[in-house]
Motif scaffolding. Structure first.
Motif, PDB file in Angstrom:
ATOM      1  N   PHE A 188       1.001  -1.125   0.051  1.00  0.00           N
ATOM      2  CA  PHE A 188      -0.074  -0.117   0.127  1.00  0.00           C
ATOM      3  C   PHE A 188       0.796   1.189  -0.181  1.00  0.00           C
ATOM      4  O   PHE A 188       1.724   1.264   0.691  1.00  0.00           O
ATOM      5  N   MET A 231       4.129   0.444   2.090  1.00  0.00           N
ATOM      6  CA  MET A 231       4.496  -0.508   2.933  1.00  0.00           C
ATOM      7  C   MET A 231       4.015  -1.965   2.563  1.00  0.00           C
ATOM      8  O   MET A 231       3.041  -1.829   1.726  1.00  0.00           O
ATOM      9  N   ALA A 248       1.673  -4.788   3.271  1.00  0.00           N
ATOM     10  CA  ALA A 248       0.565  -5.100   4.116  1.00  0.00           C
ATOM     11  C   ALA A 248       0.788  -6.759   4.387  1.00  0.00           C
ATOM     12  O   ALA A 248       0.463  -7.351   5.355  1.00  0.00           O
ATOM     13  N   SER A 274      -3.209  -7.089  15.615  1.00  0.00           N
ATOM     14  CA  SER A 274      -3.764  -5.880  14.792  1.00  0.00           C
ATOM     15  C   SER A 274      -3.000  -5.245  13.979  1.00  0.00           C
ATOM     16  O   SER A 274      -1.903  -4.936  14.112  1.00  0.00           O
ATOM     17  N   GLY A 275      -3.232  -5.232  12.539  1.00  0.00           N
ATOM     18  CA  GLY A 275      -2.311  -4.618  11.649  1.00  0.00           C
ATOM     19  C   GLY A 275      -1.197  -5.678  11.009  1.00  0.00           C
ATOM     20  O   GLY A 275      -0.572  -5.052  10.034  1.00  0.00           O
ATOM     21  N   CYS A 276      -1.290  -6.842  11.280  1.00  0.00           N
ATOM     22  CA  CYS A 276      -0.344  -7.694  10.803  1.00  0.00           C
ATOM     23  C   CYS A 276      -0.599  -8.294   9.323  1.00  0.00           C
ATOM     24  O   CYS A 276       0.305  -8.788   8.741  1.00  0.00           O
ATOM     25  N   GLY A 277      -1.849  -7.855   8.880  1.00  0.00           N
ATOM     26  CA  GLY A 277      -2.017  -8.103   7.376  1.00  0.00           C
ATOM     27  C   GLY A 277      -2.984  -9.275   7.222  1.00  0.00           C
ATOM     28  O   GLY A 277      -3.221  -9.842   6.148  1.00  0.00           O
ATOM     29  N   LYS A 278      -3.723  -9.989   8.341  1.00  0.00           N
ATOM     30  CA  LYS A 278      -4.767 -11.031   8.115  1.00  0.00           C
ATOM     31  C   LYS A 278      -5.915 -10.607   7.230  1.00  0.00           C
ATOM     32  O   LYS A 278      -6.017 -11.425   6.274  1.00  0.00           O
ATOM     33  N   SER A 279      -6.477  -9.356   7.389  1.00  0.00           N
ATOM     34  CA  SER A 279      -7.653  -9.202   6.465  1.00  0.00           C
ATOM     35  C   SER A 279      -7.326  -9.013   5.083  1.00  0.00           C
ATOM     36  O   SER A 279      -7.879  -9.382   4.094  1.00  0.00           O
ATOM     37  N   THR A 280      -6.034  -8.138   5.006  1.00  0.00           N
ATOM     38  CA  THR A 280      -5.395  -8.143   3.574  1.00  0.00           C
ATOM     39  C   THR A 280      -5.274  -9.632   2.828  1.00  0.00           C
ATOM     40  O   THR A 280      -5.444  -9.737   1.885  1.00  0.00           O
TER      41      THR A 280
HETATM   42  N1  ATP Z   1      -6.717  -0.050   1.688  1.00  0.00           N
HETATM   43  C1  ATP Z   1      -5.651   0.028   2.506  1.00  0.00           C
HETATM   44  N2  ATP Z   1      -4.841   1.161   2.009  1.00  0.00           N
HETATM   45  C2  ATP Z   1      -3.869   1.537   2.769  1.00  0.00           C
HETATM   46  N3  ATP Z   1      -3.293   0.775   3.864  1.00  0.00           N
HETATM   47  C3  ATP Z   1      -4.190  -0.405   4.090  1.00  0.00           C
HETATM   48  C4  ATP Z   1      -5.093  -0.730   3.411  1.00  0.00           C
HETATM   49  N4  ATP Z   1      -5.850  -1.733   3.808  1.00  0.00           N
HETATM   50  C5  ATP Z   1      -5.070  -2.356   5.016  1.00  0.00           C
HETATM   51  N5  ATP Z   1      -3.937  -1.226   5.159  1.00  0.00           N
HETATM   52  C6  ATP Z   1      -2.763  -1.618   6.264  1.00  0.00           C
HETATM   53  O1  ATP Z   1      -2.268  -2.919   5.961  1.00  0.00           O
HETATM   54  C7  ATP Z   1      -2.098  -3.540   7.174  1.00  0.00           C
HETATM   55  C8  ATP Z   1      -2.564  -4.478   7.533  1.00  0.00           C
HETATM   56  O2  ATP Z   1      -3.946  -4.223   7.552  1.00  0.00           O
HETATM   57  P1  ATP Z   1      -5.015  -5.429   7.935  1.00  0.00           P
HETATM   58  O3  ATP Z   1      -6.468  -5.002   7.879  1.00  0.00           O
HETATM   59  O4  ATP Z   1      -4.775  -6.478   6.841  1.00  0.00           O
HETATM   60  O5  ATP Z   1      -4.878  -6.111   9.364  1.00  0.00           O
HETATM   61  P2  ATP Z   1      -5.312  -7.086  10.134  1.00  0.00           P
HETATM   62  O6  ATP Z   1      -4.138  -8.162  10.498  1.00  0.00           O
HETATM   63  O7  ATP Z   1      -6.670  -7.638   9.373  1.00  0.00           O
HETATM   64  O8  ATP Z   1      -5.547  -6.336  11.457  1.00  0.00           O
HETATM   65  P3  ATP Z   1      -6.845  -6.357  12.529  1.00  0.00           P
HETATM   66  O9  ATP Z   1      -6.629  -7.471  13.475  1.00  0.00           O
HETATM   67  O10 ATP Z   1      -6.856  -5.108  13.211  1.00  0.00           O
HETATM   68  O11 ATP Z   1      -8.014  -6.531  11.639  1.00  0.00           O
HETATM   69  C9  ATP Z   1      -2.258  -2.044   8.220  1.00  0.00           C
HETATM   70  O12 ATP Z   1      -1.076  -1.649   8.417  1.00  0.00           O
HETATM   71  C10 ATP Z   1      -3.254  -1.358   7.465  1.00  0.00           C
HETATM   72  O13 ATP Z   1      -3.269   0.110   7.976  1.00  0.00           O
END
Ligand code: ATP
Ligand code: ATP
Ligand code: SF4
Ligand code: SF4
Ligand code: MG
Ligand code: MG
Lengths: 320, 317
Positions: free
Chosen positions: B14, B27, B29, B49-55
């Motif tokens: 991203f 960065m 993700a 949180s933020g480690c990239g699971k949802s991505t």
């Molecule tokens: N559309 C986007 N644009 C820019 N950065 C993004 C976008 N989506 C996610 N990120 C960043 O990518 C990183 C991973 O986000 P992600 O949502 O995958 O984390 P996660 O592990 O699902 O966290 P959580 O447990 O909080 O749901 C984070 O730093 C987030 O800020």
């Protein structure tokens, strides 16, 4: 130290809280557990004298602090107590922090207000407290804004604000729910150390039974605005006597050494508008009998524990 | 056992918009994630949180485009598919979201919410729609009498069941569950997990289960991927495998047992999570790692497997 007896709360004609009792002494941690909407936060707000702010009032019972009932205190006297001898930590640190003001002055204000300190004295105290909370470079941190810090750091600042007035009792309402597990573990350790080092009485509100198991000396289990079981934490986990407590414990996934299948509790948590008559748990209770729908159960005491169930004496079955 | 899903070196960058006083920064993700998900198995993905699971979940369903790497679903290379082909495939790979409140349109009755996937896909169910919807509601343990209710009339746990019913409508073989119980009470969480176990047994489903709750993942999953700042740092082949990566160890030690007799000493954890925009060279965990060496601070450890247990660490435990 803090003793709540038979507390009841109403908003207009609805009564979301009734019959809540507990005591906490210095150096002791009491956990209040229960599902969403069971009345945990309302209990905290009542003790803090904050109900008028949200349009509620205490309809019965007492809240004794150091032997004196504070529910009758005029607002001015309460204000001195609140944030002074009794501190509150809320779940969301951002509701307690001003995003536009630097960290240092926000913490200083507490000591100025409650301890009558000068600016310089208050700052020295702020730096000292931030240090005990293991915040690196506390003097530098004072110049930061909340948005420049991580969630765990912000939660520490909120704890620092509560500690700045040197409270005897600290009420923490879900202080770690919004945090990651590694940060949660650090905050829990911190609270634990504070209880021991400062001889604090801590009321820890949470819906996480594992956090309770890790930290608390005794617990109160709430359901539908009532305390349904209370006692020493080991006794309650070992031998829960209330069917709701038993069900709650059976809902916790235990990983490997436990092959029992999770089934949850059938039905849903009642809302204030449909609190059941008789025992509030009866529509979901596997042990319910006719009497449960009609007559509210009294507490059955055993040792230091008590359970509000008609069949508490015979309800010794372990959760399946 | 054949693989339903093969993820290879999947990455997503991203880029934050620059401004007059800011450089555009980028960065990772998700950074070089590789794993296989065999048919009928459940892999858990844990991390903070933020480690990239949802991505990662979105990349796998190609809801967002990867910056690199590939995904193979049941023999099909997803990145080679046209949007039309992709939509067809998505009937077989569905996602259940964390927040049951945003997953269903508040203006729809439950019937309409559950029937929507058929409309979107242009599929006519084998049975009359009303019967199909009733079957799906029943499958997830909801009384079909609720079919005419609106979302605000049901509880959070019931909404999550509706979300699952929708995901099941087109008989998928893969369900990606992104924190499906994070907003629910334990009693409801236990109901949903029980339901997912039943559905897996009945329909032979394959799950990718994302959660930050290690105890839940240990309970529910067959294998576990541990993520830290976009990378898989450890792949535990089963839930009883001892942690070999220091971060996994930290996670496990931060997870409390629901038993007052098993209290643990909480070791103070030094250091903060580095900014994902500004990762130091070498291992991203080095600042918080008790075993960090000079090598760790200069060279990024690769994920390498030993007996099916992969770990990305220069000095594994
Ligand atoms: N559309 C986007 N644009 C820019 N950065 C993004 C976008 N989506 C996610 N990120 C960043 O990518 C990183 C991973 O986000 P992600 O949502 O995958 O984390 P996660 O592990 O699902 O966290 P959580 O447990 O909080 O749901 C984070 O730093 C987030 O800020
Ligand atoms: N201002 C209010 N007016 C009327 N009812 C209220 C008010 N605030 C709370 N309640 C009701 O009181 C009950 C207890 O709420 P409370 O916030 O104490 O629950 P809780 O146990 O803290 O739940 P959670 O875990 O979700 O924070 C709920 O049913 C709620 O709807
Ligand atoms: S009083 Fe009756 S309904 Fe209530 S918990 Fe006991 S057995 Fe169940
Ligand atoms: S590579 Fe080095 S710093 Fe990273 S986890 Fe392993 S020992 Fe720690
Ligand atoms: Mg609350
Ligand atoms: Mg996520």
């Amino acid at each position: 130290m803090l003793s709540v007896r038979d507390l009841g709360v109403a908003f207009g004609s609805v009564q979301p809280l009734s019959g809540v009792s507990f005591t906490v002494s210095p150096g002791e941690t009491l956990g209040i557990v229960g599902e969403s909407g069971s009345g945990k936060s309302l209990t905290a707000m009542s003790v803090m004298g904050l109900l008028p702010l949200i349009g509620g009032r205490i309809t019965g019972g007492t809240v004794e602090f150091d032997g004196a009932d504070v529910t009758k205190l005029p607002e001015r006297a309460y204000r001195k107590l609140r944030g002074g001898k009794i501190g509150l930590i809320t779940q969301n640190p951002m509701t307690s922090l001003d995003p536009l003001q630097k960290i240092g002055p926000q913490v200083d204000d507490v000591a100025k207000l409650h301890m009558g300190m000068t600016g310089a004295e208050a700052r020295a105290r702020t730096v000292e407290i931030l240090g005990t909370l293991r915040i690196p470079e506390p003097a530098l941190i004072c110049d930061r804004y909340p948005h420049q810090m991580s969630g765990g750091m912000k939660q520490r600042i909120v704890i620092a604000m509560a500690l700045a007035a040197d409270p005897d009792v600290l009420i923490a309402d879900e202080p770690t729910t919004a945090l990651d597990v590694t940060v949660q573990a650090q905050i829990i350790r911190l609270l634990d150390d504070l209880v021991k080092e400062r001889n604090l009485a801590l009321v820890l509100i949470t819906h996480d039974m594992s956090v309770v198991a890790q930290t608390c000396d005794k617990i109160v289990v709430m359901y539908a605005g009532r305390a349904v079981e209370h006692g020493p934490v080991e006794a309650i986990f070992d031998r829960p006597r209330h069917p709701y407590t038993q069900a709650l414990i059976a809902c916790i996934p235990r990983g490997l050494d436990d092959a029992t299948r999770l089934t949850g509790i059938e039905g849903t948590v009642p809302t204030v508008l449909n609190y059941p008559k008789g025992c509030p748990f009866h529509p979901r209770c596997p042990r319910a009998e006719a009497i449960c729908a009609v007559e509210p159960p009294e507490f059955s005491v055993e040792g230091d524990s008590a359970a509000a169930c008609h069949f508490a004496e015979v309800a010794h079955v372990q959760p399946a | 056992m054949s693989n339903l899903l093969e993820v290879r070196d999947l990455s997503k960058r991203f880029t934050s918009a620059g401004g007059p006083f800011r450089k555009a920064r980028s960065m990772h993700a998700v950074n070089g994630v590789t794993f296989d998900l065999p048919k009928g198995r459940v892999i858990g993905v844990v991390g903070e949180s933020g480690c990239g699971k949802s991505t990662l979940a979105r990349l796998i369903l190609r809801l967002i485009e990867p910056s690199g790497g590939g995904v193979n679903f049941d023999g099909d290379d997803l990145l080679a598919k046209t949007p039309g082909q992709m939509r067809k495939l998505r009937a077989r790979m569905q996602m259940v979201f964390q927040d049951p409140y945003s997953a269903i349109d508040p203006r729809y009755t439950l019937t309409r919410a559950v029937a929507e996937p058929f409309e979107v896909q242009g599929v006519t169910p084998a049975k009359p729609m009303a019967e199909e919807v009733a079957d799906l509601l029943e499958m997830v343990g909801l009384n079909p009498g609720l079919a005419t209710s609106y979302p605000h009339q049901i509880s959070g746990g019931q909404k999550q069941r509706v979300g699952i019913a929708r995901a099941l409508a087109l008989r998928p073989s893969l369900l990606v569950l992104d924190e499906p119980t994070a907003s629910l009470d334990v009693s409801v969480q236990a109901q949903i997990i029980g339901l997912l176990e039943d559905l897996r047994a009945e329909l032979g489903l394959t799950y990718l289960f994302i959660s930050h709750d290690l105890s839940l993942v240990k309970y529910f999953c067959d294998e576990i991927l541990v993520m830290y700042l976009g990378r898989v740092v450890e792949a535990l082949p089963d839930t009883s495998a001892p942690a070999r990566h220091p971060y996994t160890r930290t996670l496990m030690e931060s997870t409390f047992e629901p038993d007052p007799k098993k209290r643990r000493l909480i070791a103070p954890l030094e250091g903060e999570v580095p900014s994902p925009f500004d990762l130091p060279p070498g291992c991203a965990f080095a600042d918080r790692c008790p075993k960090a060496s000079a090598l760790c601070r200069s060279e990024t450890p690769e994920l390498s497997a030993d007996n099916g247990h992969a770990v990305a660490c220069h000095h594994p435990i």
